[in-house]
Design a protein around this motif. Sequence first.
Motif, PDB file in Angstrom:
ATOM      1  N   PRO A  41       0.830  -1.228  -0.144  1.00 26.86           N
ATOM      2  CA  PRO A  41       0.038  -0.081  -0.047  1.00 26.86           C
ATOM      3  C   PRO A  41       0.763   1.221   0.167  1.00 26.86           C
ATOM      4  O   PRO A  41       1.882   1.407   0.831  1.00 26.86           O
ATOM      5  N   GLY A  42       0.409   2.017  -0.820  1.00 24.48           N
ATOM      6  CA  GLY A  42       1.300   3.408  -1.117  1.00 24.48           C
ATOM      7  C   GLY A  42       2.684   3.490  -1.378  1.00 24.48           C
ATOM      8  O   GLY A  42       3.316   4.253  -1.615  1.00 24.48           O
ATOM      9  N   LYS A  43       3.008   2.246  -2.107  1.00 25.31           N
ATOM     10  CA  LYS A  43       4.520   1.941  -2.429  1.00 25.31           C
ATOM     11  C   LYS A  43       4.386   1.516  -3.906  1.00 25.31           C
ATOM     12  O   LYS A  43       3.677   1.135  -4.515  1.00 25.31           O
ATOM     13  N   GLU A  44       5.518   1.609  -4.534  1.00 29.47           N
ATOM     14  CA  GLU A  44       5.703   1.165  -5.984  1.00 29.47           C
ATOM     15  C   GLU A  44       5.910  -0.259  -6.018  1.00 29.47           C
ATOM     16  O   GLU A  44       6.287  -0.906  -4.901  1.00 29.47           O
ATOM     17  N   ARG A  45       5.506  -0.894  -7.252  1.00 27.68           N
ATOM     18  CA  ARG A  45       5.716  -2.427  -7.542  1.00 27.68           C
ATOM     19  C   ARG A  45       7.441  -2.682  -7.111  1.00 27.68           C
ATOM     20  O   ARG A  45       8.064  -1.882  -7.752  1.00 27.68           O
ATOM     21  N   GLU A  46       7.773  -4.013  -6.473  1.00 26.45           N
ATOM     22  CA  GLU A  46       9.133  -3.986  -6.346  1.00 26.45           C
ATOM     23  C   GLU A  46       9.500  -5.443  -6.712  1.00 26.45           C
ATOM     24  O   GLU A  46       8.548  -6.325  -6.398  1.00 26.45           O
ATOM     25  N   PHE A  47      10.618  -6.041  -7.073  1.00 21.37           N
ATOM     26  CA  PHE A  47      10.908  -7.403  -7.197  1.00 21.37           C
ATOM     27  C   PHE A  47      11.036  -8.130  -5.901  1.00 21.37           C
ATOM     28  O   PHE A  47      11.531  -7.661  -4.942  1.00 21.37           O
ATOM     29  N   VAL A  48      10.530  -9.187  -6.097  1.00 16.75           N
ATOM     30  CA  VAL A  48      10.768 -10.102  -5.014  1.00 16.75           C
ATOM     31  C   VAL A  48      11.598 -11.431  -5.196  1.00 16.75           C
ATOM     32  O   VAL A  48      12.400 -11.731  -4.395  1.00 16.75           O
ATOM     33  N   ALA A  49      11.235 -12.114  -6.396  1.00 18.24           N
ATOM     34  CA  ALA A  49      12.007 -13.244  -6.637  1.00 18.24           C
ATOM     35  C   ALA A  49      11.956 -13.556  -8.214  1.00 18.24           C
ATOM     36  O   ALA A  49      11.059 -13.326  -8.958  1.00 18.24           O
ATOM     37  N   ALA A  50      13.081 -14.305  -8.731  1.00 20.10           N
ATOM     38  CA  ALA A  50      12.917 -14.716 -10.214  1.00 20.10           C
ATOM     39  C   ALA A  50      13.619 -16.241 -10.235  1.00 20.10           C
ATOM     40  O   ALA A  50      14.554 -16.483  -9.411  1.00 20.10           O
ATOM     41  N   ILE A  51      13.275 -16.830 -11.372  1.00 21.05           N
ATOM     42  CA  ILE A  51      13.595 -18.180 -11.654  1.00 21.05           C
ATOM     43  C   ILE A  51      13.749 -18.357 -13.065  1.00 21.05           C
ATOM     44  O   ILE A  51      12.879 -17.870 -13.946  1.00 21.05           O
ATOM     45  N   SER A  52      15.122 -18.993 -13.425  1.00 19.01           N
ATOM     46  CA  SER A  52      15.270 -18.932 -14.833  1.00 19.01           C
ATOM     47  C   SER A  52      14.169 -20.140 -15.565  1.00 19.01           C
ATOM     48  O   SER A  52      13.574 -20.913 -14.868  1.00 19.01           O
ATOM     49  N   TRP A  53      14.375 -20.234 -16.890  1.00 20.18           N
ATOM     50  CA  TRP A  53      13.416 -21.324 -17.530  1.00 20.18           C
ATOM     51  C   TRP A  53      13.443 -22.583 -16.958  1.00 20.18           C
ATOM     52  O   TRP A  53      12.435 -23.406 -16.880  1.00 20.18           O
ATOM     53  N   ARG A  56      17.109 -23.651 -12.547  1.00 21.65           N
ATOM     54  CA  ARG A  56      18.574 -23.854 -12.103  1.00 21.65           C
ATOM     55  C   ARG A  56      19.020 -22.309 -11.464  1.00 21.65           C
ATOM     56  O   ARG A  56      20.070 -22.568 -10.541  1.00 21.65           O
ATOM     57  N   SER A  57      18.583 -21.371 -11.994  1.00 20.51           N
ATOM     58  CA  SER A  57      19.075 -20.088 -11.335  1.00 20.51           C
ATOM     59  C   SER A  57      17.931 -19.413 -10.619  1.00 20.51           C
ATOM     60  O   SER A  57      16.671 -19.339 -11.259  1.00 20.51           O
ATOM     61  N   THR A  58      18.163 -18.725  -9.560  1.00 12.25           N
ATOM     62  CA  THR A  58      17.004 -18.123  -8.870  1.00 12.25           C
ATOM     63  C   THR A  58      17.602 -16.764  -8.351  1.00 12.25           C
ATOM     64  O   THR A  58      19.123 -16.407  -8.090  1.00 12.25           O
ATOM     65  N   LEU A  59      16.888 -15.743  -8.248  1.00 11.91           N
ATOM     66  CA  LEU A  59      17.306 -14.495  -7.602  1.00 11.91           C
ATOM     67  C   LEU A  59      16.160 -13.930  -6.528  1.00 11.91           C
ATOM     68  O   LEU A  59      15.145 -14.353  -6.874  1.00 11.91           O
ATOM     69  N   TYR A  60      16.852 -13.354  -5.507  1.00 11.05           N
ATOM     70  CA  TYR A  60      15.930 -12.878  -4.356  1.00 11.05           C
ATOM     71  C   TYR A  60      16.483 -11.459  -4.064  1.00 11.05           C
ATOM     72  O   TYR A  60      17.609 -11.330  -3.916  1.00 11.05           O
ATOM     73  N   THR A  61      15.203 -10.757  -3.725  1.00 10.15           N
ATOM     74  CA  THR A  61      15.693  -9.361  -3.076  1.00 10.15           C
ATOM     75  C   THR A  61      16.118  -9.756  -1.589  1.00 10.15           C
ATOM     76  O   THR A  61      15.526 -10.682  -0.881  1.00 10.15           O
ATOM     77  N   ASN A  62      16.939  -8.868  -1.256  1.00 11.29           N
ATOM     78  CA  ASN A  62      17.520  -9.196   0.215  1.00 11.29           C
ATOM     79  C   ASN A  62      16.500  -9.359   1.330  1.00 11.29           C
ATOM     80  O   ASN A  62      16.763 -10.189   2.072  1.00 11.29           O
ATOM     81  N   SER A  63      15.543  -8.697   1.219  1.00 15.07           N
ATOM     82  CA  SER A  63      14.592  -8.605   2.455  1.00 15.07           C
ATOM     83  C   SER A  63      13.932 -10.078   2.656  1.00 15.07           C
ATOM     84  O   SER A  63      13.150 -10.371   3.523  1.00 15.07           O
ATOM     85  N   VAL A  64      13.929 -10.861   1.352  1.00 12.23           N
ATOM     86  CA  VAL A  64      13.059 -12.088   1.765  1.00 12.23           C
ATOM     87  C   VAL A  64      14.163 -13.409   1.585  1.00 12.23           C
ATOM     88  O   VAL A  64      13.774 -14.482   1.734  1.00 12.23           O
ATOM     89  N   LYS A  65      15.358 -13.063   1.412  1.00 14.36           N
ATOM     90  CA  LYS A  65      16.126 -14.088   1.404  1.00 14.36           C
ATOM     91  C   LYS A  65      16.245 -15.056   2.620  1.00 14.36           C
ATOM     92  O   LYS A  65      16.390 -14.442   3.730  1.00 14.36           O
ATOM     93  N   GLY A  66      16.373 -16.334   2.454  1.00 11.32           N
ATOM     94  CA  GLY A  66      16.274 -17.092   3.484  1.00 11.32           C
ATOM     95  C   GLY A  66      14.914 -17.489   4.151  1.00 11.32           C
ATOM     96  O   GLY A  66      14.520 -18.310   5.137  1.00 11.32           O
ATOM     97  N   ARG A  67      13.794 -16.593   3.769  1.00  5.71           N
ATOM     98  CA  ARG A  67      12.375 -16.780   4.118  1.00  5.71           C
ATOM     99  C   ARG A  67      11.432 -17.363   2.894  1.00  5.71           C
ATOM    100  O   ARG A  67      10.698 -18.027   3.112  1.00  5.71           O
ATOM    101  N   PHE A  68      11.756 -16.916   1.969  1.00  2.00           N
ATOM    102  CA  PHE A  68      11.103 -17.138   0.494  1.00  2.00           C
ATOM    103  C   PHE A  68      11.925 -17.934  -0.340  1.00  2.00           C
ATOM    104  O   PHE A  68      12.961 -18.142  -0.508  1.00  2.00           O
TER     105      PHE A  68
END
Length: 122
Positions: A41-53, A56-68
């Motif tokens: 609410p009240g914020k811009e859309r932000e990246f959370v996580a991504a996965i390659s096709w 084998r490769s994943t990306l996470y935003t720092n705030s969710v690493k280890g939890r998501f």
Amino acid sequence: QVPLVESGGGLVQAGDSLRLSCAASGRTFSSNGMGWFRRAPGKEREFVAAISWNGRSTLYTNSVKGRFTISRDNSKNTMFLQMNGLKLEDTAVYYCAASSTYGYTDSSYDYWGQGTQVTVSL
């Protein structure tokens, strides 16, 4: 027709877990990178996580690493986001998206779902 459909959102308490799903509709995304974004609410859309096709490769935003944890099942044309240890600041509408590559920026994603609400309370 919306190409991606999210599900699994809801109202939970801090510390609880949720598993979001993103199902493809009308086409396959097995050769696409995919990602999760969120808009609080009240914020811009932000990246959370991504996965390659191929998953084998994943990306996470720092705030969710280890939890998501992001994963996918190409045989079912579905992507998942396992969210553990939810915090108040995770409250947002969560969107899944598909890209010809994958990465952190929403401009590189071509297909989007309509979002699912995740609300974390005390």
